[in-house]
Scaffold this motif. Structure first.
Motif, PDB file in Angstrom:
ATOM      1  N   THR A 198      15.206  15.901 -14.282  1.00 55.61           N
ATOM      2  CA  THR A 198      14.203  16.707 -14.713  1.00 55.61           C
ATOM      3  C   THR A 198      14.136  18.361 -14.467  1.00 55.61           C
ATOM      4  O   THR A 198      13.630  19.268 -14.965  1.00 55.61           O
ATOM      5  CB  THR A 198      12.574  16.472 -13.972  1.00 55.61           C
ATOM      6  OG1 THR A 198      12.611  16.625 -12.664  1.00 55.61           O
ATOM      7  CG2 THR A 198      12.425  15.001 -14.610  1.00 55.61           C
ATOM      8  N   ASN A 199      14.832  18.707 -13.258  1.00 54.80           N
ATOM      9  CA  ASN A 199      14.847  20.361 -12.930  1.00 54.80           C
ATOM     10  C   ASN A 199      16.215  20.909 -13.242  1.00 54.80           C
ATOM     11  O   ASN A 199      17.037  20.053 -13.544  1.00 54.80           O
ATOM     12  CB  ASN A 199      14.805  20.117 -11.237  1.00 54.80           C
ATOM     13  CG  ASN A 199      13.402  20.260 -10.710  1.00 54.80           C
ATOM     14  OD1 ASN A 199      13.189  20.829 -10.030  1.00 54.80           O
ATOM     15  ND2 ASN A 199      12.386  19.254 -11.403  1.00 54.80           N
ATOM     16  N   VAL A 200      16.131  22.070 -13.307  1.00 60.12           N
ATOM     17  CA  VAL A 200      17.230  23.031 -13.311  1.00 60.12           C
ATOM     18  C   VAL A 200      17.012  24.158 -12.225  1.00 60.12           C
ATOM     19  O   VAL A 200      16.106  24.252 -11.461  1.00 60.12           O
ATOM     20  CB  VAL A 200      17.261  23.840 -14.633  1.00 60.12           C
ATOM     21  CG1 VAL A 200      17.207  22.669 -15.947  1.00 60.12           C
ATOM     22  CG2 VAL A 200      15.821  24.720 -14.950  1.00 60.12           C
TER      23      VAL A 200
ATOM     24  N   ARG B 244      14.692  31.819  -0.038  1.00 56.94           N
ATOM     25  CA  ARG B 244      14.190  30.297  -0.590  1.00 56.94           C
ATOM     26  C   ARG B 244      15.003  30.154  -1.850  1.00 56.94           C
ATOM     27  O   ARG B 244      14.717  30.932  -2.882  1.00 56.94           O
ATOM     28  CB  ARG B 244      12.834  30.434  -0.705  1.00 56.94           C
ATOM     29  CG  ARG B 244      12.145  30.558   0.653  1.00 56.94           C
ATOM     30  CD  ARG B 244      10.455  30.428   0.560  1.00 56.94           C
ATOM     31  NE  ARG B 244      10.179  29.236   0.312  1.00 56.94           N
ATOM     32  CZ  ARG B 244       9.004  28.774   0.122  1.00 56.94           C
ATOM     33  NH1 ARG B 244       7.979  29.822  -0.058  1.00 56.94           N
ATOM     34  NH2 ARG B 244       8.729  27.491  -0.022  1.00 56.94           N
ATOM     35  N   MET B 245      15.887  29.183  -1.936  1.00 56.87           N
ATOM     36  CA  MET B 245      16.341  28.747  -3.097  1.00 56.87           C
ATOM     37  C   MET B 245      15.437  27.745  -3.719  1.00 56.87           C
ATOM     38  O   MET B 245      14.957  26.783  -3.220  1.00 56.87           O
ATOM     39  CB  MET B 245      17.724  28.001  -2.807  1.00 56.87           C
ATOM     40  CG  MET B 245      18.606  27.416  -4.175  1.00 56.87           C
ATOM     41  SD  MET B 245      18.999  28.655  -5.308  1.00 56.87           S
ATOM     42  CE  MET B 245      20.195  29.488  -4.564  1.00 56.87           C
ATOM     43  N   ARG B 246      15.146  27.901  -5.307  1.00 58.88           N
ATOM     44  CA  ARG B 246      14.192  26.998  -5.908  1.00 58.88           C
ATOM     45  C   ARG B 246      14.915  26.464  -7.171  1.00 58.88           C
ATOM     46  O   ARG B 246      15.620  27.076  -7.632  1.00 58.88           O
ATOM     47  CB  ARG B 246      13.063  28.036  -6.279  1.00 58.88           C
ATOM     48  CG  ARG B 246      11.834  27.100  -6.780  1.00 58.88           C
ATOM     49  CD  ARG B 246      10.635  28.207  -6.908  1.00 58.88           C
ATOM     50  NE  ARG B 246       9.444  27.639  -7.360  1.00 58.88           N
ATOM     51  CZ  ARG B 246       9.404  27.170  -8.860  1.00 58.88           C
ATOM     52  NH1 ARG B 246      10.422  27.416  -9.468  1.00 58.88           N
ATOM     53  NH2 ARG B 246       8.231  26.742  -9.266  1.00 58.88           N
ATOM     54  N   THR B 247      14.343  25.324  -7.372  1.00 63.04           N
ATOM     55  CA  THR B 247      14.538  24.339  -8.518  1.00 63.04           C
ATOM     56  C   THR B 247      13.324  24.632  -9.293  1.00 63.04           C
ATOM     57  O   THR B 247      12.272  24.960  -8.957  1.00 63.04           O
ATOM     58  CB  THR B 247      14.888  23.191  -8.631  1.00 63.04           C
ATOM     59  OG1 THR B 247      13.970  22.119  -7.914  1.00 63.04           O
ATOM     60  CG2 THR B 247      16.337  23.046  -7.591  1.00 63.04           C
ATOM     61  N   GLY B 248      13.233  24.011 -10.702  1.00 60.00           N
ATOM     62  CA  GLY B 248      11.933  24.141 -11.468  1.00 60.00           C
ATOM     63  C   GLY B 248      12.416  23.334 -12.759  1.00 60.00           C
ATOM     64  O   GLY B 248      13.408  23.043 -13.254  1.00 60.00           O
ATOM     65  N   LEU B 249      11.328  23.308 -13.715  1.00 60.76           N
ATOM     66  CA  LEU B 249      11.492  22.449 -14.946  1.00 60.76           C
ATOM     67  C   LEU B 249      11.693  23.580 -15.873  1.00 60.76           C
ATOM     68  O   LEU B 249      11.084  24.473 -15.985  1.00 60.76           O
ATOM     69  CB  LEU B 249       9.915  21.776 -15.410  1.00 60.76           C
ATOM     70  CG  LEU B 249       9.831  20.207 -14.693  1.00 60.76           C
ATOM     71  CD1 LEU B 249       9.634  20.097 -13.239  1.00 60.76           C
ATOM     72  CD2 LEU B 249       8.840  19.584 -15.459  1.00 60.76           C
ATOM     73  N   PRO B 250      12.360  23.269 -17.009  1.00 62.86           N
ATOM     74  CA  PRO B 250      12.922  24.293 -18.090  1.00 62.86           C
ATOM     75  C   PRO B 250      11.690  24.583 -18.674  1.00 62.86           C
ATOM     76  O   PRO B 250      10.746  24.148 -18.873  1.00 62.86           O
ATOM     77  CB  PRO B 250      13.731  23.353 -18.896  1.00 62.86           C
ATOM     78  CG  PRO B 250      14.346  22.471 -18.194  1.00 62.86           C
ATOM     79  CD  PRO B 250      13.065  21.845 -17.204  1.00 62.86           C
ATOM     80  N   GLY B 251      11.625  26.009 -19.011  1.00 64.09           N
ATOM     81  CA  GLY B 251      10.697  26.393 -19.857  1.00 64.09           C
ATOM     82  C   GLY B 251       8.945  26.597 -19.099  1.00 64.09           C
ATOM     83  O   GLY B 251       8.220  26.976 -19.590  1.00 64.09           O
ATOM     84  N   GLY B 252       9.200  26.574 -17.545  1.00 66.76           N
ATOM     85  CA  GLY B 252       8.290  26.691 -16.775  1.00 66.76           C
ATOM     86  C   GLY B 252       7.162  25.850 -16.998  1.00 66.76           C
ATOM     87  O   GLY B 252       6.131  25.901 -16.462  1.00 66.76           O
ATOM     88  N   ALA B 253       7.559  24.411 -17.211  1.00 66.04           N
ATOM     89  CA  ALA B 253       6.490  23.243 -17.257  1.00 66.04           C
ATOM     90  C   ALA B 253       6.032  22.904 -15.988  1.00 66.04           C
ATOM     91  O   ALA B 253       6.810  23.144 -15.010  1.00 66.04           O
ATOM     92  CB  ALA B 253       7.341  22.127 -18.223  1.00 66.04           C
TER      93      ALA B 253
END
Length: 177
Positions: free
Chosen positions: A115-117, A36-45
């Motif tokens: 928004t995502n990285v 599973r390849m995942r993205t997310g918000l910087p800093g774990g927001a």
């Protein structure tokens, strides 16, 4: 004048969270990386994040043994050597956004690209002939998701996640050996 400074500040805040880096994946191992390849918000927001849909002909997101690919943005991921044509969005702050989106859908380009990285890749290495698994990794950016680690060594392989910054900008790498 006050409204203009507020708008400029808001724009700077949004841009500071923009996808800032292409992702280059290089699988130098003799095994397929499946997971599973995942993205997310910087800093774990808290906010929306995505998982890559399976890339055909595989049943999970897979980087075949010896393969390399590059994703410049989420909204162009469908044109890469190993295309991600669909993203599965989960948004704990607004469940109305949950669902599957084509890589070139306006929501991906106007919201997720902004928004995502890249967060990471949770994967198993499997023999491409027998399907037998060897090592498992949760490799990625621990500042985006603390479940990820930037480097690990298994029994038969190792994997690293890092970013190199040059005058033309940063590039994030996932290398599997």
């Amino acid at each position: 004048m006050k409204k203009i400074s507020l708008l400029i500040s808001a724009l700077a805040g949004v841009l500071s969270f923009a996808q800032t880096s292409p992702l280059v994946i290089q699988n130098y191992s003799a095994y397929n990386a499946e997971g599973r390849m995942r993205t997310g918000l910087p800093g774990g927001a808290s906010g929306p994040y995505m998982y890559a849909a399976p890339n055909l002909p595989y049943g999970t997101y897979t980087v075949p043994a010896g393969a390399s690919t590059q994703y410049n943005t989420f909204s162009t991921s469908g044109t890469a050597l190993l295309p991600i044509t669909t993203w599965y969005v989960t948004d704990p702050t607004n469940p109305a956004n949950n669902g599957a989106y084509a890589y070139n859908h306006p929501f991906i380009s106007s919201v997720m690209n902004v928004t995502n990285v890249w967060a990471g890749f949770h994967f198993f290495l499997k023999d491409p002939v027998t399907g037998n698994g060897t090592d498992t990794y949760q490799i990625g950016d621990p500042t985006v998701d603390p479940w990820f680690t930037s480097s690990a060594t298994g029994t038969y392989s190792s994997a690293d996640w890092f970013t190199i910054t040059t005058p033309s900008g940063p590039t994030t790498y996932l290398q599997i050996f």
